[in-house]
Every structure is written in structure tokens, then in C-alpha cells.
Design a protein around this motif. Structure first.
Motif, PDB file in Angstrom:
ATOM      1  N   THR A  34      -2.255 110.570  45.859  1.00  0.00           N
ATOM      2  CA  THR A  34      -1.916 111.059  47.197  1.00  0.00           C
ATOM      3  C   THR A  34      -0.597 111.825  47.243  1.00  0.00           C
ATOM      4  O   THR A  34      -0.242 112.363  48.288  1.00  0.00           O
ATOM      5  N   ARG A  35       0.121 111.885  46.121  1.00  0.00           N
ATOM      6  CA  ARG A  35       1.393 112.605  46.082  1.00  0.00           C
ATOM      7  C   ARG A  35       1.381 113.618  44.932  1.00  0.00           C
ATOM      8  O   ARG A  35       1.889 113.350  43.839  1.00  0.00           O
ATOM      9  N   PRO A  36       0.780 114.778  45.149  1.00  0.00           N
ATOM     10  CA  PRO A  36       0.712 115.780  44.078  1.00  0.00           C
ATOM     11  C   PRO A  36       2.074 116.308  43.649  1.00  0.00           C
ATOM     12  O   PRO A  36       2.203 116.849  42.549  1.00  0.00           O
ATOM     13  N   ASP A  37       3.093 116.138  44.479  1.00  0.00           N
ATOM     14  CA  ASP A  37       4.419 116.678  44.161  1.00  0.00           C
ATOM     15  C   ASP A  37       5.095 115.958  42.994  1.00  0.00           C
ATOM     16  O   ASP A  37       6.070 116.473  42.443  1.00  0.00           O
ATOM     17  N   ARG A  74       3.156 113.376  53.244  1.00  0.00           N
ATOM     18  CA  ARG A  74       1.751 113.063  53.032  1.00  0.00           C
ATOM     19  C   ARG A  74       0.930 114.345  53.101  1.00  0.00           C
ATOM     20  O   ARG A  74       1.360 115.347  53.662  1.00  0.00           O
ATOM     21  N   LEU A  75      -0.245 114.291  52.505  1.00  0.00           N
ATOM     22  CA  LEU A  75      -1.142 115.437  52.547  1.00  0.00           C
ATOM     23  C   LEU A  75      -1.709 115.603  53.948  1.00  0.00           C
ATOM     24  O   LEU A  75      -2.064 114.624  54.614  1.00  0.00           O
ATOM     25  N   VAL A 115      -7.517 119.522  47.625  1.00  0.00           N
ATOM     26  CA  VAL A 115      -8.490 118.459  47.361  1.00  0.00           C
ATOM     27  C   VAL A 115      -8.503 118.011  45.901  1.00  0.00           C
ATOM     28  O   VAL A 115      -9.066 116.960  45.589  1.00  0.00           O
ATOM     29  N   ALA A 116      -7.927 118.780  44.997  1.00  0.00           N
ATOM     30  CA  ALA A 116      -7.917 118.390  43.583  1.00  0.00           C
ATOM     31  C   ALA A 116      -6.729 119.025  42.891  1.00  0.00           C
ATOM     32  O   ALA A 116      -6.360 120.163  43.189  1.00  0.00           O
ATOM     33  N   TRP A 117      -6.116 118.279  41.966  1.00  0.00           N
ATOM     34  CA  TRP A 117      -5.002 118.806  41.181  1.00  0.00           C
ATOM     35  C   TRP A 117      -4.890 117.998  39.897  1.00  0.00           C
ATOM     36  O   TRP A 117      -5.338 116.858  39.821  1.00  0.00           O
ATOM     37  N   LYS A 118      -4.304 118.614  38.879  1.00  0.00           N
ATOM     38  CA  LYS A 118      -4.200 117.922  37.600  1.00  0.00           C
ATOM     39  C   LYS A 118      -3.151 118.580  36.721  1.00  0.00           C
ATOM     40  O   LYS A 118      -2.976 119.795  36.734  1.00  0.00           O
TER      41      LYS A 118
END
Length: 240
Positions: A34-37, A74-75, A115-118
Motif C-alpha cells: 500500500t506504500r509504493p513510495d 495513502r493511495l 494498481v501495480a508496481w514493482k
């Protein structure tokens, strides 16, 4: 994380008891959902769980201080968002001095919603920056293909190719042009997979400047101003 810092397994003295380090990093791995940062920082720090040092622990505390100061982030998923996919991919060539492996990263949006990250270390050594970018492109192409199948299961039409933004003209050229075989034949499956998906109309690679390459947040540490810019574009916000 600090700019231009490359952590190594031999940096600093080993922690006498690595249990706390492992516990915190394990918790952060779940938090990345939930925290891509913090994706890039957690990816780096998780590589040292087997034998963390005091220096690694210092950088881990830096991440915790950042989270403490941004607990309300938050997102945000607006209900007015469209249902069209778009993806960004990036890579840092030979970013690991120990084995000269490159780093792949991507982020995928559904409309304006992330919606997606990696962030992932590449499994093979890339011989050029374009090759590293092409491997990152193959990684996100697989993710986009799966998301398109998922949307079709939900009854959402995905007839148009998904825009795939990259800041590497070399990688885009190899993905689009079959005549580039001589330049990419040693890359193997990644080049042929990406090219086949382009030809099948699944993805449409497009050039984007490095200044607005959103996947850059997942490949390296940023300045404070750039970090805040990326958060605004990824819709990682404080609630109203």
C-alpha cells in the motif's frame, strides 16, 4: 534513501543480533503493498537480511523516520477514473557493483489510479543500458498482459493496445523493429516476448522523457522535490 548511495554486504560491522532488522524489513515488505513510495528502499534493504550490518540498520531507521512523518499518506482511487491501462517501465544499468546486475522497475495505472508496481533485480547481466531497459519492458509487458486478462474477466473491453512508456529509444526500437535481431539476439526470450506482444497489439511502446518517467521513483533515490513530484503523479496523497 540518500542520493547516490550504493550499499554492499561488506559495509559496516555485522549486527550481533539481526532478528530486529529481519522483523522490521519483513513488515515493510507487506507495507509496500500500500506504500509504493518505499518500494525501492525496501528492495535494497531486504537484500541484507541474511547478514545485516550497523550501516544497513542505520538506513533502515531512515525509512522508519520517513514513514513516521508520512503516516497519513495513502493511495487515492478516484471513482471518475477511466478503465484504460497505461504502464511505465525503467531500469538502472549495472546498478549492483557486486555482480553488475541491473534493476528493473515498473508501475501500471488504470486510468489515473496506480494498481501495480514493482522493483526487481534482473536475473541476467545486461550488456548495455538499452538491453537493461528491454528486460524491464518485458517484465511490465507480462504484468500488463495479466491485467488485461483480468479486466476482460470483469467484462471491461481492452481492445486497444496498452501504452507502454519508456525513456529508452534503443529499447523501444528493438521492441518495434524485427530487423534489430542482430542487436538483440543475445537478449533471448525477453526481446522476442516483448516484440510478439507488440505485434499482437497488447502493448504499444512510446517514448517519454526522463523528467516525467514515473517508474524512475522505483529505481533510485530521489531529491525531496522529485520525490514529492512523483508522489503527486502516483496519487500517494494525504486525505482531504
Amino acid at each position: 534513501m540518500e542520493l547516490n548511495v550504493h550499499l554492499r554486504a561488506t559495509d559496516g560491522e555485522l549486527l550481533p543480533d539481526p532478528t530486529r532488522y529481519r522483523h522490521i524489513v519483513g513488515s515493510l515488505v507487506y507495507l509496500v503493498v500500500t506504500r509504493p513510495d518505499i518500494s525501492h528502499a525496501v528492495h535494497i534493504l531486504s537484500q541484507f537480511v541474511s547478514a545485516p550490518t550497523q550501516l544497513h540498520y542505520t538506513h533502515l531507521l531512515r525509512v522508519l523516520r520517513y514513514l513516521h512523518g508520512t503516516m497519513s499518506h495513502r493511495l487515492f482511487f478516484p471513482r471518475s477514473s477511466s478503465l484504460q491501462l497505461r504502464a511505465y517501465c525503467d531500469a538502472t544499468w549495472a546498478s549492483y557493483s557486486s555482480d553488475c546486475r541491473s534493476l528493473s522497475a515498473f508501475c501500471v495505472f488504470l486510468g489515473v489510479s496506480l494498481v501495480a508496481w514493482k522493483t526487481k533485480k534482473q536475473t541476467a547481466v545486461s550488456r548495455s543500458s538499452a538491453e537493461a531497459e528491454l528486460r524491464a519492458m518485458a517484465l511490465v509487458t507480462a504484468e500488463v498482459t495479466w491485467l488485461r486478462w483480468l479486466l476482460e474477466d470483469f467484462g471491461v473491453s481492452v481492445s486497444m493496445p496498452t501504452s507502454l512508456f519508456s525513456d529508452s529509444t534503443g529499447a523501444i526500437s528493438m521492441a518495434l523493429d524485427p530487423m534489430k535481431h542482430e542487436l538483440s539476439k543475445h537478449v533471448g526470450v525477453d526481446a522476442f516476448y516483448t516484440r510478439s506482444q507488440v505485434q499482437d497489439g497488447i502493448v504499444a511502446p512510446q517514448y517519454v522523457t526522463s523528467e516525467i518517467q514515473l517508474a524512475d521513483l522505483f529505481t533510485k533515490a530521489q531529491t525531496g522535490a522529485r520525490h514529492r513530484f512523483y508522489l503527486s503523479k502516483l496519487s500517494v496523497l494525504d486525505p482531504p
